[in-house]
Each structure stands twice: as C-alpha cells, then as structure tokens.
Write an enzyme that holds these catalytic residues in place. Sequence first.
Site, PDB file in Angstrom:
ATOM      1  N   LYS A   1       2.106  -3.752   6.750  1.00 49.90           N
ATOM      2  CA  LYS A   1       2.494  -3.877   5.336  1.00 49.90           C
ATOM      3  C   LYS A   1       4.013  -3.713   5.183  1.00 49.90           C
ATOM      4  O   LYS A   1       4.651  -4.439   4.439  1.00 49.90           O
ATOM      5  CB  LYS A   1       1.772  -2.812   4.486  1.00 49.90           C
ATOM      6  CG  LYS A   1       0.275  -3.033   4.376  1.00 49.90           C
ATOM      7  CD  LYS A   1      -0.031  -4.201   3.468  1.00 49.90           C
ATOM      8  CE  LYS A   1      -1.491  -4.581   3.491  1.00 49.90           C
ATOM      9  NZ  LYS A   1      -1.778  -5.851   2.819  1.00 49.90           N
TER      10      LYS A   1
ATOM     11  N   TYR B   1      -1.731  -0.670  10.696  1.00 46.80           N
ATOM     12  CA  TYR B   1      -2.009  -1.267   9.381  1.00 46.80           C
ATOM     13  C   TYR B   1      -0.816  -1.041   8.449  1.00 46.80           C
ATOM     14  O   TYR B   1      -0.290  -1.972   7.833  1.00 46.80           O
ATOM     15  CB  TYR B   1      -3.289  -0.665   8.777  1.00 46.80           C
ATOM     16  CG  TYR B   1      -3.443  -0.967   7.300  1.00 46.80           C
ATOM     17  CD1 TYR B   1      -3.727  -2.263   6.862  1.00 46.80           C
ATOM     18  CD2 TYR B   1      -3.282   0.031   6.336  1.00 46.80           C
ATOM     19  CE1 TYR B   1      -3.839  -2.549   5.504  1.00 46.80           C
ATOM     20  CE2 TYR B   1      -3.400  -0.248   4.988  1.00 46.80           C
ATOM     21  CZ  TYR B   1      -3.679  -1.538   4.577  1.00 46.80           C
ATOM     22  OH  TYR B   1      -3.788  -1.817   3.234  1.00 46.80           O
TER      23      TYR B   1
ATOM     24  N   SER C   1       0.841  -1.198   0.000  1.00 48.00           N
ATOM     25  CA  SER C   1       0.000   0.000   0.000  1.00 48.00           C
ATOM     26  C   SER C   1       0.878   1.251   0.000  1.00 48.00           C
ATOM     27  O   SER C   1       1.986   1.243   0.558  1.00 48.00           O
ATOM     28  CB  SER C   1      -0.847  -0.008   1.274  1.00 48.00           C
ATOM     29  OG  SER C   1      -1.467   1.241   1.461  1.00 48.00           O
TER      30      SER C   1
HETATM   31  P1  NAD Z   1     -11.045  -6.977   1.037  1.00 45.92           P
HETATM   32  O1  NAD Z   1     -11.295  -6.955   2.500  1.00 45.92           O
HETATM   33  O2  NAD Z   1     -12.175  -6.722   0.101  1.00 45.92           O
HETATM   34  O3  NAD Z   1     -10.373  -8.360   0.626  1.00 45.92           O
HETATM   35  C1  NAD Z   1      -9.527  -9.066   1.502  1.00 45.92           C
HETATM   36  C2  NAD Z   1     -10.001 -10.522   1.509  1.00 45.92           C
HETATM   37  O4  NAD Z   1      -9.148 -11.270   2.382  1.00 45.92           O
HETATM   38  C3  NAD Z   1     -11.426 -10.680   2.025  1.00 45.92           C
HETATM   39  O5  NAD Z   1     -12.160 -11.503   1.130  1.00 45.92           O
HETATM   40  C4  NAD Z   1     -11.254 -11.378   3.385  1.00 45.92           C
HETATM   41  O6  NAD Z   1     -12.343 -12.240   3.677  1.00 45.92           O
HETATM   42  C5  NAD Z   1      -9.946 -12.129   3.180  1.00 45.92           C
HETATM   43  N1  NAD Z   1      -9.167 -12.370   4.394  1.00 45.92           N
HETATM   44  C6  NAD Z   1      -8.821 -11.495   5.372  1.00 45.92           C
HETATM   45  N2  NAD Z   1      -8.078 -12.094   6.300  1.00 45.92           N
HETATM   46  C7  NAD Z   1      -7.920 -13.376   5.897  1.00 45.92           C
HETATM   47  C8  NAD Z   1      -7.247 -14.510   6.441  1.00 45.92           C
HETATM   48  N3  NAD Z   1      -6.588 -14.439   7.606  1.00 45.92           N
HETATM   49  N4  NAD Z   1      -7.296 -15.669   5.766  1.00 45.92           N
HETATM   50  C9  NAD Z   1      -7.964 -15.775   4.606  1.00 45.92           C
HETATM   51  N5  NAD Z   1      -8.642 -14.745   4.054  1.00 45.92           N
HETATM   52  C10 NAD Z   1      -8.609 -13.564   4.695  1.00 45.92           C
HETATM   53  O7  NAD Z   1      -9.842  -5.945   0.758  1.00 45.92           O
HETATM   54  P2  NAD Z   1      -9.286  -5.401  -0.621  1.00 45.92           P
HETATM   55  O8  NAD Z   1      -9.652  -3.958  -0.743  1.00 45.92           O
HETATM   56  O9  NAD Z   1      -9.612  -6.341  -1.716  1.00 45.92           O
HETATM   57  O10 NAD Z   1      -7.730  -5.437  -0.304  1.00 45.92           O
HETATM   58  C11 NAD Z   1      -6.904  -6.519  -0.708  1.00 45.92           C
HETATM   59  C12 NAD Z   1      -5.496  -6.256  -0.216  1.00 45.92           C
HETATM   60  O11 NAD Z   1      -5.025  -5.029  -0.759  1.00 45.92           O
HETATM   61  C13 NAD Z   1      -5.369  -6.127   1.297  1.00 45.92           C
HETATM   62  O12 NAD Z   1      -4.194  -6.787   1.707  1.00 45.92           O
HETATM   63  C14 NAD Z   1      -5.267  -4.642   1.534  1.00 45.92           C
HETATM   64  O13 NAD Z   1      -4.535  -4.336   2.686  1.00 45.92           O
HETATM   65  C15 NAD Z   1      -4.533  -4.191   0.278  1.00 45.92           C
HETATM   66  N6  NAD Z   1      -4.789  -2.775  -0.057  1.00 45.92           N
HETATM   67  C16 NAD Z   1      -6.071  -2.353  -0.257  1.00 45.92           C
HETATM   68  C17 NAD Z   1      -6.324  -1.001  -0.538  1.00 45.92           C
HETATM   69  C18 NAD Z   1      -7.734  -0.490  -0.722  1.00 45.92           C
HETATM   70  O14 NAD Z   1      -7.935   0.737  -0.671  1.00 45.92           O
HETATM   71  N7  NAD Z   1      -8.726  -1.344  -0.965  1.00 45.92           N
HETATM   72  C19 NAD Z   1      -5.255  -0.082  -0.640  1.00 45.92           C
HETATM   73  C20 NAD Z   1      -3.951  -0.549  -0.452  1.00 45.92           C
HETATM   74  C21 NAD Z   1      -3.737  -1.916  -0.164  1.00 45.92           C
HETATM   75  N1  UFG Z   2     -12.993  11.338   2.727  1.00 52.76           N
HETATM   76  C1  UFG Z   2     -14.038  12.196   2.966  1.00 52.76           C
HETATM   77  N2  UFG Z   2     -15.215  11.673   3.421  1.00 52.76           N
HETATM   78  C2  UFG Z   2     -15.392  10.331   3.634  1.00 52.76           C
HETATM   79  C3  UFG Z   2     -14.294   9.458   3.385  1.00 52.76           C
HETATM   80  C4  UFG Z   2     -13.105  10.007   2.944  1.00 52.76           C
HETATM   81  O1  UFG Z   2     -13.924  13.401   2.785  1.00 52.76           O
HETATM   82  O2  UFG Z   2     -16.488   9.912   4.062  1.00 52.76           O
HETATM   83  C5  UFG Z   2     -11.732  11.906   2.205  1.00 52.76           C
HETATM   84  C6  UFG Z   2     -10.539  11.647   3.111  1.00 52.76           C
HETATM   85  O3  UFG Z   2     -10.465  12.634   4.106  1.00 52.76           O
HETATM   86  C7  UFG Z   2      -9.384  11.684   2.094  1.00 52.76           C
HETATM   87  C8  UFG Z   2     -10.010  11.117   0.820  1.00 52.76           C
HETATM   88  O4  UFG Z   2     -11.426  11.255   0.982  1.00 52.76           O
HETATM   89  O5  UFG Z   2      -9.011  13.012   1.860  1.00 52.76           O
HETATM   90  C9  UFG Z   2      -9.696   9.649   0.582  1.00 52.76           C
HETATM   91  O6  UFG Z   2     -10.023   8.912   1.768  1.00 52.76           O
HETATM   92  P1  UFG Z   2     -10.172   7.326   1.768  1.00 52.76           P
HETATM   93  O7  UFG Z   2     -10.579   6.906   3.142  1.00 52.76           O
HETATM   94  O8  UFG Z   2     -11.043   6.869   0.640  1.00 52.76           O
HETATM   95  O9  UFG Z   2      -8.698   6.819   1.405  1.00 52.76           O
HETATM   96  P2  UFG Z   2      -7.293   7.106   2.123  1.00 52.76           P
HETATM   97  O10 UFG Z   2      -6.462   7.865   1.140  1.00 52.76           O
HETATM   98  O11 UFG Z   2      -7.460   7.660   3.464  1.00 52.76           O
HETATM   99  O12 UFG Z   2      -6.714   5.625   2.302  1.00 52.76           O
HETATM  100  C10 UFG Z   2      -6.814   4.599   1.291  1.00 52.76           C
HETATM  101  C11 UFG Z   2      -6.996   3.239   1.957  1.00 52.76           C
HETATM  102  C12 UFG Z   2      -5.764   2.892   2.768  1.00 52.76           C
HETATM  103  C13 UFG Z   2      -4.555   2.970   1.888  1.00 52.76           C
HETATM  104  C14 UFG Z   2      -4.441   4.335   1.238  1.00 52.76           C
HETATM  105  C15 UFG Z   2      -3.272   4.417   0.279  1.00 52.76           C
HETATM  106  O13 UFG Z   2      -8.130   3.269   2.807  1.00 52.76           O
HETATM  107  O14 UFG Z   2      -5.894   1.563   3.212  1.00 52.76           O
HETATM  108  O15 UFG Z   2      -5.640   4.623   0.512  1.00 52.76           O
HETATM  109  O16 UFG Z   2      -3.349   3.363  -0.600  1.00 52.76           O
HETATM  110  F1  UFG Z   2      -3.444   2.740   2.617  1.00 52.76           F
END
Ligand code: NAD
Ligand code: UFG
Length: 346
Positions: free
Chosen positions: A159, A155, A131
């Site tokens: 990572k 978190y 991330s």
């Molecule tokens: P998500 O929660 O939709 O998907 C994660 C999946 O992993 C889920 O289906 C959950 O049931 C499964 N899971 C969690 N813990 C587990 C375990 N111990 N064993 C088996 N399965 C497990 O999340 P996502 O948005 O698809 O994110 C996927 C990955 O990408 C994550 O590692 C997250 O940290 C990373 N990531 C996501 C974002 C974002 O904004 N969505 C940004 C940066 C990184």
């Molecule tokens: N925001 C609002 N209102 C809301 C939600 C968010 O104004 O209800 C704003 C936040 O303040 C921020 C922007 O929208 O300025 C984006 O916020 P998000 O929560 O959608 O995303 P972040 O950038 O905070 O974080 C996301 C993921 C993290 C990841 C990061 C970088 O949630 O897990 O992107 O990849 F680490």
Amino acid sequence: MQCKRWNVNILLTGGNGYIGSHAAVALSQAGHEVVLFDNLCNSRADVPGRLGRIFGRAPSLVRGDVRDTDLLRKTLCQYRVDAVLHFAGLKAVGESVGMPLAYYDNNVSGALSLLRAMQQGGVRTLVFSSSATVYGEPRYLPMDEQHPTGATNPYGRSKLHVEEVLADLAASDADWRIACLRYFNPVGAHESSMIGEDPNGTPNNLMPFISQVAVGRRSQLRVFGGDYDTHDGTGVRDFIHVMDLAEGHLAALEFLGTNSGWHAFNLGAGRGSSVLELVRAFEQASGRKIPYVIVDRRPGDVASTYAKVDKARQMLGWQARRGLVDMCSSVWRWQQNEVEHKKESI
Ligand code: NAD
Ligand code: UFG
C-alpha cells in the site's frame, strides 16, 4: 473531471468486493454511473444482481484482472470512464507475510498496470484504497495524516509503495487528481442486507468472526490478548461503518473535481473501541450471547490505533455518522439474511 456535474462514469476495480460494492451503492444513489471491474478472486458473481435490487439496475461487471492493461484500457474507453476507484487487491496481513510476491504482484503491479491504462486512456482522476496499516506502529494517538509512515508487513508495504508511486505521478504531471484514502477498520453492511462482508474460510477479522459465532457457525470467539495497556486490556481499534466509508469515497471524488495533485485522508470514526466493547455492542444489537475466551496476543497486533479525522472533515466535508450499535445490527441482519438465503438455495 468535474464531479459536481453529476452523472460521471466511474470504474470501480475490485468493485465486486466488500467495500467496492458498498461504494457502488453510494455513488449510484448520488447519480453516477458505475462499472465494476473484478476477477472475482475474492467475491461472488451474484453481487451485480444484488446491487441491482438495491438501486434498480444491475451495474455492468467486466470480469478481468487489473494486471491486464489492455483490457483496462478498452474498458475505460468503452464506458467513457471519467474517474477510477481502485479497490482491487489482496488484503490479508498474515497471508502477505508468507506470499510477499503474490501481494506485490497483485497490489503493486496491478496499480502500475491501472495507471498505465489510465494514462493511455486520458483518465486522470483516481481514488486509491489505502490503509491505516501504512502508519505501522503508532507513535502517537490519534494518528493524523502527518504521522510517519512505515509499514511492518508486505501487505502494508504494498500500500505504501503504491501511495509513493501516486505521489510521484502527481508531482510529474499537474493533471492528475489523486486521493489516497487510509481506511481504519471497516465493518457493517448495507441496510438492505443484500451485500456485506462474507469472507471465504475462517475469518481473520474480528467482526465477521463475531457474527459467525452469533449465528452458531463457530462456537466461541478467541480474543487475542487481555493484557494490553488499554482500559479493559483488549485491543482498541477505530471501527467505521462501511456505508460511512462508502460516502467518504463520494466526498473524495467531489473534492477531486476541484483539486488536482496528491492527497491523503484518514477515513475512520475518530474514536477507539475495544474488542470487548464491540462484543457487547453486538450482543446488544443481536440479543445473542457471544461466548469468548481470552487467549495470547496475535503476533504483529498493536494495542491501540485510531484516527484523527479533522482533515477529512475540513477538506472533504465528510465525517462518519453511524455508531457501533448501527454497525453491529447491520451485520447481524446481513448474516441472518445470508443464512436464510443459503437455506433457500440448497
Ligand atoms: P475484498 O477482497 O472484499 O475486495 C477486493 C476485490 O478485488 C475482490 O472482489 C477481488 O475479487 C478483487 N480483486 C483482487 N485482486 C484483483 C485483481 N488482480 N484484478 C481484479 N480484481 C481483483 O476487499 P475489501 O475489504 O473490499 O477491500 C478493498 C480494498 O480496500 C483493498 O485494496 C484493501 O486492501 C483495502 N482495505 C481494506 C480494509 C479492510 O479491512 N477491509 C482495510 C484497509 C484497506
Ligand atoms: N481480534 C480478536 N479475535 C479475532 C480477530 C481479531 O481478538 O478473531 C482482535 C485483534 O487482535 C485486534 C482487533 O480484534 O485487536 C481487530 O482485529 P482485525 O483483524 O479485525 O483488524 P486489524 O486492526 O488487525 O486490521 C484491519 C485490517 C487490515 C488493515 C487494518 C487497518 O485487517 O487490513 O485494519 O486498517 F490494515
């Protein structure tokens, strides 16, 4: 592993979730066999069936926890897995502050368990879901992969710890092929509207919140902060369409087919858009007004973050192609489809 030989078998831990399910589509459509491994703690059991409607055959889902090394090892062997994409993990920044042990256990112990199983099973190719949060407070923009790391919450640190373990592992044994993909802000849904982001409870992230306001599930968006040093005062993020992100995994796997060692890549669109720009793009895509109110900044948020994406372009031959309106219209179609789907199942 030579991913350029098509039809390799790929295990997707957390493949039932938001990003994993979209990656399953991209990989499957490129000719790979995918197997999902998920404990369903944050996803629904009907995802494989939905994927089957997109690419013709529902992928196998092994229900299990990544901390169960034995089950993982058996799965790697049973499905003759060539490469693993590790998506499984917990991902809510705020929650991680209150529950650090749960985050380190799931994300760090889970990764260690997977690596042990891979080592025992002779599988050495791994793409890890990292991330942009590993960079912490931006020191310069756009952030490239050389930007100092230093996460600011459990978190993010989970990572970072895993990235460091992976780097040590690759340094210890030249057979490992590891890509850490540092995602920026994934949004959007597959064009079929069969899969998308559907968080439980109140969404933490911006896009699912906006889309729930659009369909009337919530009355208004709260914009966290209108006084940032950005062009319109609201936060700026690098939003990337989840299908672009999914295709980035395919490109990373191809790269690992011919490159060993540890590699980190930013996956972002490479441009920043503000919260209000996303709101306007969503209004344009949906034809709906998104009422919003500007409230205090959310603790821990930074003003701006966006990626320098030259490394992925040069080394993976990948770049994001879809724009904000594409991102918003796919979410809008998905959200409407879900509302209809839920009505039908009542
Ligand atoms: P998500 O929660 O939709 O998907 C994660 C999946 O992993 C889920 O289906 C959950 O049931 C499964 N899971 C969690 N813990 C587990 C375990 N111990 N064993 C088996 N399965 C497990 O999340 P996502 O948005 O698809 O994110 C996927 C990955 O990408 C994550 O590692 C997250 O940290 C990373 N990531 C996501 C974002 C974002 O904004 N969505 C940004 C940066 C990184
Ligand atoms: N925001 C609002 N209102 C809301 C939600 C968010 O104004 O209800 C704003 C936040 O303040 C921020 C922007 O929208 O300025 C984006 O916020 P998000 O929560 O959608 O995303 P972040 O950038 O905070 O974080 C996301 C993921 C993290 C990841 C990061 C970088 O949630 O897990 O992107 O990849 F680490």
